[in-house]
Design a protein around this motif. Structure first.
Motif, PDB file in Angstrom:
ATOM      1  N   VAL A 327       0.839  -1.194   0.000  1.00 12.55           N
ATOM      2  CA  VAL A 327       0.000   0.000   0.000  1.00 12.55           C
ATOM      3  C   VAL A 327       0.879   1.251   0.000  1.00 12.55           C
ATOM      4  O   VAL A 327       2.047   1.215   0.379  1.00 12.55           O
ATOM      5  N   GLU A 328       0.286   2.337  -0.432  1.00 10.48           N
ATOM      6  CA  GLU A 328       1.010   3.597  -0.473  1.00 10.48           C
ATOM      7  C   GLU A 328       1.465   3.996   0.931  1.00 10.48           C
ATOM      8  O   GLU A 328       0.736   3.802   1.907  1.00 10.48           O
ATOM      9  N   HIS A 329       2.665   4.529   1.031  1.00  8.12           N
ATOM     10  CA  HIS A 329       3.252   5.034   2.277  1.00  8.12           C
ATOM     11  C   HIS A 329       3.693   3.925   3.228  1.00  8.12           C
ATOM     12  O   HIS A 329       4.048   4.206   4.363  1.00  8.12           O
ATOM     13  N   ARG A 330       3.689   2.668   2.775  1.00 10.15           N
ATOM     14  CA  ARG A 330       4.160   1.575   3.637  1.00 10.15           C
ATOM     15  C   ARG A 330       5.225   0.802   2.871  1.00 10.15           C
ATOM     16  O   ARG A 330       4.897  -0.042   2.037  1.00 10.15           O
ATOM     17  N   LEU A 331       6.483   1.159   3.100  1.00 11.05           N
ATOM     18  CA  LEU A 331       7.609   0.591   2.356  1.00 11.05           C
ATOM     19  C   LEU A 331       7.345   0.642   0.854  1.00 11.05           C
ATOM     20  O   LEU A 331       7.553  -0.331   0.135  1.00 11.05           O
ATOM     21  N   VAL A 340      20.774   5.086  -6.220  1.00  8.00           N
ATOM     22  CA  VAL A 340      20.231   5.039  -4.854  1.00  8.00           C
ATOM     23  C   VAL A 340      18.717   4.841  -4.937  1.00  8.00           C
ATOM     24  O   VAL A 340      18.027   5.583  -5.643  1.00  8.00           O
ATOM     25  N   LYS A 341      18.198   3.858  -4.215  1.00  7.58           N
ATOM     26  CA  LYS A 341      16.761   3.592  -4.215  1.00  7.58           C
ATOM     27  C   LYS A 341      16.095   4.332  -3.050  1.00  7.58           C
ATOM     28  O   LYS A 341      16.639   4.392  -1.946  1.00  7.58           O
ATOM     29  N   TYR A 342      14.900   4.863  -3.315  1.00  3.83           N
ATOM     30  CA  TYR A 342      14.158   5.648  -2.330  1.00  3.83           C
ATOM     31  C   TYR A 342      12.869   4.914  -1.962  1.00  3.83           C
ATOM     32  O   TYR A 342      12.122   4.475  -2.842  1.00  3.83           O
ATOM     33  N   TYR A 343      12.623   4.789  -0.647  1.00  2.00           N
ATOM     34  CA  TYR A 343      11.424   4.109  -0.157  1.00  2.00           C
ATOM     35  C   TYR A 343      10.654   5.020   0.796  1.00  2.00           C
ATOM     36  O   TYR A 343      11.225   5.621   1.709  1.00  2.00           O
ATOM     37  N   ASN A 344       9.353   5.083   0.570  1.00  2.00           N
ATOM     38  CA  ASN A 344       8.455   5.901   1.372  1.00  2.00           C
ATOM     39  C   ASN A 344       7.738   5.019   2.397  1.00  2.00           C
ATOM     40  O   ASN A 344       6.871   4.217   2.054  1.00  2.00           O
ATOM     41  N   ASP A 345       8.102   5.179   3.656  1.00  2.00           N
ATOM     42  CA  ASP A 345       7.478   4.425   4.750  1.00  2.00           C
ATOM     43  C   ASP A 345       6.880   5.407   5.756  1.00  2.00           C
ATOM     44  O   ASP A 345       7.035   5.259   6.970  1.00  2.00           O
ATOM     45  N   SER A 346       6.193   6.436   5.237  1.00  2.00           N
ATOM     46  CA  SER A 346       5.660   7.497   6.097  1.00  2.00           C
ATOM     47  C   SER A 346       4.659   6.968   7.111  1.00  2.00           C
ATOM     48  O   SER A 346       4.419   7.592   8.138  1.00  2.00           O
ATOM     49  N   LYS A 347       4.065   5.802   6.833  1.00  2.00           N
ATOM     50  CA  LYS A 347       3.082   5.210   7.744  1.00  2.00           C
ATOM     51  C   LYS A 347       3.738   4.692   9.029  1.00  2.00           C
ATOM     52  O   LYS A 347       3.039   4.378   9.999  1.00  2.00           O
TER      53      LYS A 347
END
Length: 473
Positions: A327-331, A340-347
């Protein structure tokens, strides 16, 4: 159990607008109640107010009237995030007025059985995954609750052949009285939201309300690896279906061979459902799950257990177990820039979530962390900072505390980002700092370990700005 129809011609106060407040207000208005909606925000910050006013619903914005809740009020439906110290809630308690959240009202309304999912971490992923799996099985799921669609909206449209799959927070569950999910999942318990609950006792008690009204005809899915969850067995009336990453269960959904704590060695592991009669069913290899990470394997076990509880044969859901991409915002993978890889884990709004996310990565990590300071010392992050983090960029209210833990861990690649003219600029600056620390082959991971409300309206807003910042590097 009440029903909204019993409030015809009676006064119902809805405290807090947003989508859930609008949904509740419409329900009671359509059933003939005298509905008053109140929000402390100014009218111009309440775009939903015009829609309700056009229906003839009274909306009061900008303050809490002293006489909002009186002895003539039949019910107060409270936005989950509003604290119980708010003056209208105190008025309701003084007058003996019942106080509920939208979850309770949705239960009164729903013709469909409900699967309720709660826990400190993993709720959104597990809830979404259950929806995908039940859809694969043709069970007509409606995914709702804390995840997006208001529960009252879902309950109004649900038919008997649907399943409502509801992500539920401790804030929502605290305001329930008769709520009874057919299937209830408790994923884990970690120290969080203590500023709202005042301590772990109230936080855990709010989570446990998920099981309070279940009967022997219902099913409780519990994480056998979590000591707090496991200790609840004697308090649960429903039939217990456990899941475990680390224990070979004689009855439940587990991993074979079990994972070993602190050992991520590659081993051919499979997910197994063992039944009370001693038989077992191998469902699929762990390596074939659609999303990586040990914690996501745990989420998969919980989702599979929920589907089994709903009467689904495991073979039917294997394709959806393989195809689910998270799901969005979870890894969430946000792209690659200069190797360089970017991961969004804002949750990840608490340290436990961040620890799990870091543990799912094998590459060197530049971590972006920080946000609302809820009083934690963040010392549980010290081993992660010492052993797994190559560099750390901290921002938000908690940046000083996190920097102190990093220094204790001996982490030298540390950047503190002071507030810029606005929150978006501050986060963009933090992403630039992280990029300057990263080398090809590294991962830049936004996993804040903190809520977003010191700088942003939501973790979603924080995650979107991070992704945009990564894309424009």
């Amino acid at each position: 159990m009440n029903h909204p129809a019993t409030y015809r011609d009676r006064r119902v106060v809805v405290l807090g607008l947003a989508r859930s407040g609008v949904s509740v207000a419409k329900v009671f208005h359509a059933l003939g109640a005298e509905v008053i909606v109140n929000d402390k925000k100014e009218r111009e910050l309440c775009p939903e107010a015009d829609e309700l006013t056009a229906l003839g619903i009274s909306v009061l914005c900008g303050y809490h009237p002293d006489d909002l809740v009186t002895s003539e009020t039949a019910l107060l439906v409270k936005n989950p995030g509003i604290p119980y110290t708010a003056s209208p809630v105190q008025q309701a308690e003084a007058h003996g007025v019942e106080i509920v959240t939208e979850v309770e009202v949705a239960y009164w309304l729903s013709a469909a059985p409900i699967i309720g999912i709660t826990g400190s971490n993993g709720k959104t992923t597990t809830t979404t995954w259950i929806g995908e799996l039940l859809g694969e099985a043709g069970l007509k799921p409606i995914v709702a609750g804390n995840i997006g669609t208001p529960l009252c909206e879902a309950a109004t449209e649900a038919k008997e052949d649907n399943w409502i799959v509801a992500e539920l927070s401790s804030f929502q569950l605290k305001g329930t009285s008769s709520f009874r999910p057919r299937i209830a999942l408790l994923l884990n318990i970690a120290e969080t939201h203590l500023d709202y609950h005042g301590g772990m006792e109230d936080y855990v008690a709010s989570k446990v309300k998920l099981f309070a009204n279940q009967t022997v005809d219902d099913i409780a899915v519990l994480n056998w690896d979590d000591a707090t969850c496991r200790a609840l067995v004697d308090q649960v009336t429903a039939k217990v279906l456990p899941f475990s990453l680390y224990t070979r269960l004689d009855n439940g959904v587990c991993i074979e061979p079990p994972f070993e704590a602190g050992n991520d060695a590659e081993v051919a592991r499979v997910i197994v459902w063992r039944k009370e009669d001693g038989s077992e069913k191998i469902i699929l290899p762990v390596a074939e799950l659609g999303i990586p990470g040990r914690h996501n394997a745990g989420n998969a076990l919980a989702a599979i257990a929920a589907c089994i509880a709903a009467g689904v044969e495991p073979d039917v859901i294997v394709p959806a177990l393989k195809q689910f991409n998270g799901v969005e915002h979870r890894l969430e993978y946000a792209g690659e820039v200069k190797g360089v890889k970017y991961y969004n884990d804002s949750k990840a709004t608490n340290p436990t979530a961040t620890i799990m996310s870091v543990g799912s990565m094998s590459a060197p990590i530049i971590l972006l962390a920080g946000g609302l300071d809820r009083g934690s010392d963040y010392m549980e992050l010290l081993p992660v900072f010492r052993d797994r983090i190559k560099g750390l960029v901290v921002l938000g209210e908690s940046r000083g505390k996190l920097a102190k833990v990093a220094e204790l861990a001996g982490l030298t690649n540390l950047r503190l980002v002071e507030p810029e003219e606005d929150a978006e600029s501050t986060l963009r600056k933090a992403v630039q700092e992280a990029a300057s620390l990263a080398e090809p082959g590294d991962v830049v991971l936004l996993s804040p370990a903190c809520a977003s409300w010191d700088m942003f309206k939501s973790f979603e807003q924080r995650g979107r700005i991070f992704k945009e910042s990564a894309h424009t590097l």
